[in-house]
Design a protein around this motif. Structure first.
Motif: not given
Length: 185
Positions: A152-162
């Protein structure tokens, strides 16, 4: 854009510009786009499969339209969000249907989001959910708080984790073998 529909790339560019770091922002975007491209190359089985990023809220199942950032990332992986989802959502970023219309969500893979384990349990106990082909064929992915937040946050860091954590689950869900266990939460 619909509410919550600003593409993550645009957000990164805006933040980069505001901070005077346009080059760094473009590099982040380029790196993540390269990851999406590599995943599409490594997982041709995702290409053209329909997907629903779904939820249950106030006793009603629903899913996000193609304009929502979560659905946008599914498209970046090669999945297709059914056009009917956009029709049902109208100008919103999501839609809900009655419990009796849950079949609307029956796609090649359903990614169920909930903010906690109790929410995931509510989804699992929806009375008509077992009638979905995706359920019988093992094509569901249940995503809890941490991974759901990354989605949901869709930040560069969270996208990589996703990507690190969702792609193996999607691979298991669309492998065509109902007995393949799909890692959950």
């Amino acid at each position: 854009f619909v509410d919550y529909g600003v593409p993550w790339r645009d957000e990164v560019r805006i933040i980069g510009k505001a901070l005077g770091k346009d080059e760094a922002a473009n590099k982040l975007i380029s790196d993540i786009d390269a990851r999406f491209a590599q995943i599409r190359k490594d997982h041709p089985e995702f290409q053209g499969k329909t997907a629903a990023v779904a939820f249950q809220f106030q006793d009603m199942p629903g899913a996000y339209s193609s304009q929502d950032v979560r659905s946008q990332m599914m498209k970046d992986l090669g999945f297709v969000i059914p056009p009917a989802f956009d029709q049902l959502a109208g100008k919103a970023f999501y839609f809900s249907v009655s419990a009796e219309q849950i079949s609307t969500l029956d796609t090649d893979v359903i990614v169920w989001l909930a903010s906690d384990d109790a929410g995931l349990e509510v989804i699992r106990k929806m009375p008509l959910r077992p009638q979905l082909k995706a359920v019988g064929q093992g094509r569901e992915v249940f995503v809890g708080k941490l991974l759901g937040g990354a989605f949901s946050f869709a930040s560069p860091l969270s996208i990589n984790y996703l990507l690190d954590n969702l792609v193996p689950r999607l691979t298991a869900a669309v492998d065509g073998n109902p007995s393949t266990a799909v890692p959950q939460n």
